[in-house]
Design a protein around this motif. Structure first.
Motif, PDB file in Angstrom:
ATOM      1  N   ILE A 215      -2.707  -7.448   4.696  1.00 61.20           N
ATOM      2  CA  ILE A 215      -1.397  -7.961   4.900  1.00 61.20           C
ATOM      3  C   ILE A 215      -0.218  -9.312   5.026  1.00 61.20           C
ATOM      4  O   ILE A 215      -0.673  -9.877   5.473  1.00 61.20           O
ATOM      5  CB  ILE A 215      -1.085  -6.812   5.531  1.00 61.20           C
ATOM      6  CG1 ILE A 215      -1.687  -7.091   6.871  1.00 61.20           C
ATOM      7  CG2 ILE A 215      -1.461  -5.280   5.333  1.00 61.20           C
ATOM      8  CD1 ILE A 215      -0.973  -6.371   8.288  1.00 61.20           C
ATOM      9  N   ALA A 223       1.258  -1.848  10.285  1.00 59.74           N
ATOM     10  CA  ALA A 223       0.203  -1.519  10.066  1.00 59.74           C
ATOM     11  C   ALA A 223      -0.512  -1.552  11.604  1.00 59.74           C
ATOM     12  O   ALA A 223      -1.731  -0.195  10.917  1.00 59.74           O
ATOM     13  CB  ALA A 223      -0.284  -3.040   9.269  1.00 59.74           C
ATOM     14  N   LEU A 263      -1.489   2.953   5.180  1.00 62.44           N
ATOM     15  CA  LEU A 263      -0.191   2.163   5.441  1.00 62.44           C
ATOM     16  C   LEU A 263       0.850   1.950   3.595  1.00 62.44           C
ATOM     17  O   LEU A 263       1.631   1.823   3.351  1.00 62.44           O
ATOM     18  CB  LEU A 263      -1.008   0.873   4.659  1.00 62.44           C
ATOM     19  CG  LEU A 263      -1.600   0.445   6.025  1.00 62.44           C
ATOM     20  CD1 LEU A 263      -2.518  -0.874   5.676  1.00 62.44           C
ATOM     21  CD2 LEU A 263      -0.934  -0.342   7.398  1.00 62.44           C
ATOM     22  N   VAL A 268       4.034   0.121   3.303  1.00 61.29           N
ATOM     23  CA  VAL A 268       2.887  -1.341   3.939  1.00 61.29           C
ATOM     24  C   VAL A 268       2.319  -1.544   2.389  1.00 61.29           C
ATOM     25  O   VAL A 268       1.106  -0.796   2.072  1.00 61.29           O
ATOM     26  CB  VAL A 268       2.989  -1.056   4.675  1.00 61.29           C
ATOM     27  CG1 VAL A 268       2.067  -2.934   4.836  1.00 61.29           C
ATOM     28  CG2 VAL A 268       3.608  -1.084   6.219  1.00 61.29           C
ATOM     29  N   CYS A 270      -1.006  -3.829   0.653  1.00 62.03           N
ATOM     30  CA  CYS A 270      -3.171  -4.164   1.190  1.00 62.03           C
ATOM     31  C   CYS A 270      -2.800  -4.944   0.193  1.00 62.03           C
ATOM     32  O   CYS A 270      -2.755  -4.118  -0.640  1.00 62.03           O
ATOM     33  CB  CYS A 270      -2.884  -3.295   2.372  1.00 62.03           C
ATOM     34  SG  CYS A 270      -3.131  -2.054   1.375  1.00 62.03           S
TER      35      CYS A 270
END
Length: 557
Positions: A215, A223, A263, A268, A270
């Motif tokens: 990440i 996260a 996530l 987010v 990743c």
């Protein structure tokens, strides 16, 4: 130095079922006091072990006015107060609150954040993950769902040197070396009034899963909280009441891939990274296994998770300072830091106040507690560091790696713990003073350490035969009273189940089979029994051992 360390091995006994937790954990806090034989005990959570001078002074005042005049350091970089009276709860809370040590009373027991203590200090320092720790703590203290976490759930933030990555985190963040490509172009997002944060990338690890999620650095704290919330969902779905990721039953385990979905839902980005199996050597705390080095894959969209293979070749090791060793740490900007250890993890108020005075007069005005029951004071000049180290040594602190007290630990023992069979601290002190920190082994055994569970040794057949090389060293014998008392050290030799000499491993004395506060990884277990002390070599490569009884508080974690 390598970018990351694999997760520590599972602590679940082979073939056993995970525990069913039908009640909350019994871990003490600053507001929930534990009743011990020597009075009440309070554990003050210190995310990343950070303390300002003012906060450290408040802890000294609490120990002086309310406690037994001492402070205990735990294996998670927290502080404990013992010998507290029945009616001190309100006064203690007020004192801690005024010092900023209780930012959220509803969250105080779940602020378990362990971070590399030398991050940002030594010459070859990696990203300062301690800034991530501060942001994560802020997120935890404003999260309603996070209040459901147990007091044992642990966040670990490693700066890339591998010093804390294998200490049993439920959710771990490992900073990657500069040049590792993040999943998206996330630079320093700090704005007006916001401290600078590391950019780059981090590996997010979940329990024992060998896979990881790459990440962007600025997304790391968010996260980590998202991963903890995913655990709570998995624990609720399992109906097991699990306190930690490793306790989730089969069919409900939490993996990096499952967290990636959470996530993605939180926006987010990743990259799923295949796991690596390298592990560190027992005597080299600075060498860590590499997971997914400098990848150049394209960043995935938030609607898909890319998968990157683990790197096969490690980069040239970086000579990071050993964060578990006492001494002077030289910084790249000419500043120095002092690292000292508390004998058996306990300091008098006078010793604590001296450390605070050093930080205030010659340092940056802050102290860092370490998981090795030590204190780091940053920001000294070279001359001040040398002079202050001598002063701290004279005050009884451990300041040299070759000190006989280095790597020696002990649980509370009698009279503070009613479950202990003996005064293990007195026995350990007598043994170290006599030059024999490890008693004669009753048997050699192998198990796995864990911050919560206390292993029953798995005995190996036979006992070491005594020969000329295993005769007790000359000198006064430790007093065996009260309890079984230590026997002279025979000097256990390296072998198939003891590949490193004992002096390379931590030695931990325990008064009962709970082994509260014992080290993680490989260590020498000195356990009091009705017949004397049993010596065991605990290694993470071995089968895990049974857990402590459900609900039993771990009093020195």
């Amino acid at each position: 130095m390598l970018a990351a360390m694999p997760p520590s091995p599972s602590t679940r006994p082979h073939g056993s079922e995970p525990p069913i937790r039908d009640r909350g954990d019994a871990c003490p806090g600053a507001l929930r006091l534990h009743s011990a034989a020597d009075g009440h005990l309070a554990r003050v959570r210190l995310p990343a072990g950070d303390l300002t001078v003012r906060q450290a002074e408040a802890l000294a005042d609490a120990a002086d006015r309310l406690g037994d005049g001492h402070l205990s350091l735990t294996s998670r970089g927290n502080a404990e107060l013992r010998g507290l009276p029945d009616d001190c709860g309100g006064r203690l809370a007020a004192l801690l609150r005024d010092a900023g040590l209780l930012p959220s009373e509803r969250h105080e027991r779940i602020r378990n954040i362990l971070a590399s203590p030398l991050a940002g200090l030594d010459r070859h320092t990696p990203s300062d993950v301690r800034l991530w720790a501060r942001e994560l703590d802020g997120l935890l203290c404003t999260s309603e769902s996070a209040t459901a976490l147990s007091g044992r759930f642990l966040f670990v933030l490693d700066d890339g040197r591998g010093d804390v990555a294998a200490l049993g985190g439920d959710v771990s963040l490992v900073a990657e070396p500069a040049g590792t490509e993040a999943p998206a172009d996330h630079g320093d997002r700090s704005g007006t009034g916001q401290p600078a944060r590391p950019g780059g990338s981090a590996l997010l690890r979940i329990g024992d899963d060998p896979a990881a999620l790459r990440i962007a650095g600025p997304d790391a704290p968010r996260a980590a909280l998202t991963a903890a919330e995913a655990f709570l969902s998995a624990a609720e779905a399992s109906g097991s009441g699990a306190w930690r990721v490793r306790e989730l039953p089969a069919g409900h385990g939490l993996t990096a891939r499952a967290v990636a979905e959470r996530l993605r839902g939180a926006g987010v980005e990743c990259v799923l990274v295949a796991g690596a199996t390298d592990v560190v050597g027992a005597a080299d705390v600075a060498a860590a296994a590499r997971v997914a080095g400098a990848g150049t894959e394209a960043a995935p969209s938030t609607k898909a998770v890319a998968e990157a293979p683990a790197a096969n070749e490690a980069s040239t090791p970086t000579p990071y300072a050993d964060s578990s060793a006492p001494g002077i740490i030289e910084g790249g900007d000419g500043a120095h830091a002092l690292s000292v250890l508390a004998p058996l993890g306990r300091l008098s108020v006078a010793q604590w106040r001296l450390l605070v005075a050093v930080a205030a007069a010659d340092g940056d005005g802050v102290l860092r507690l370490t998981p090795w029951r030590g204190i780091v004071i940053p920001g000294l000049s070279a001359d001040a560091a040398a002079a202050r180290l001598r002063e701290l040594a004279a005050a009884g602190l451990i300041t040299e790696p070759d000190s006989p007290w280095h790597r020696i630990g002990a649980c509370t023992g009698r009279p503070g713990c009613a479950k202990s069979l003996t005064d293990v601290r007195a026995d350990a002190t007598a043994a170290v003073t006599a030059g024999s920190p490890v008693p004669a082994p009753v048997s050699v055994s192998v198990s796995v350490s864990d911050p919560d569970t206390c292993p029953d040794p798995v005995h190996l057949p036979g006992k070491p035969e005594r020969g000329p090389e295993t005769e007790p060293e000359p000198g006064p014998k430790p007093n065996p009273e009260p309890g079984p008392g230590p026997k002279p050290q025979p000097g256990l030799e390296p072998g198939p189940d003891n590949s490193a000499p004992l002096h390379h491993l931590p030695v931990y004395w325990s008064g009962c089979e709970r082994r509260c506060g014992h080290p993680h990884g490989a260590w020498v277990d000195v356990l009091a029994t009705a017949d004397g002390y049993q010596v065991s070599v605990v290694r993470p490569k071995s089968p895990p051992a049974p857990a402590a009884p459900p609900g039993a508080p771990c009093l020195t974690s």
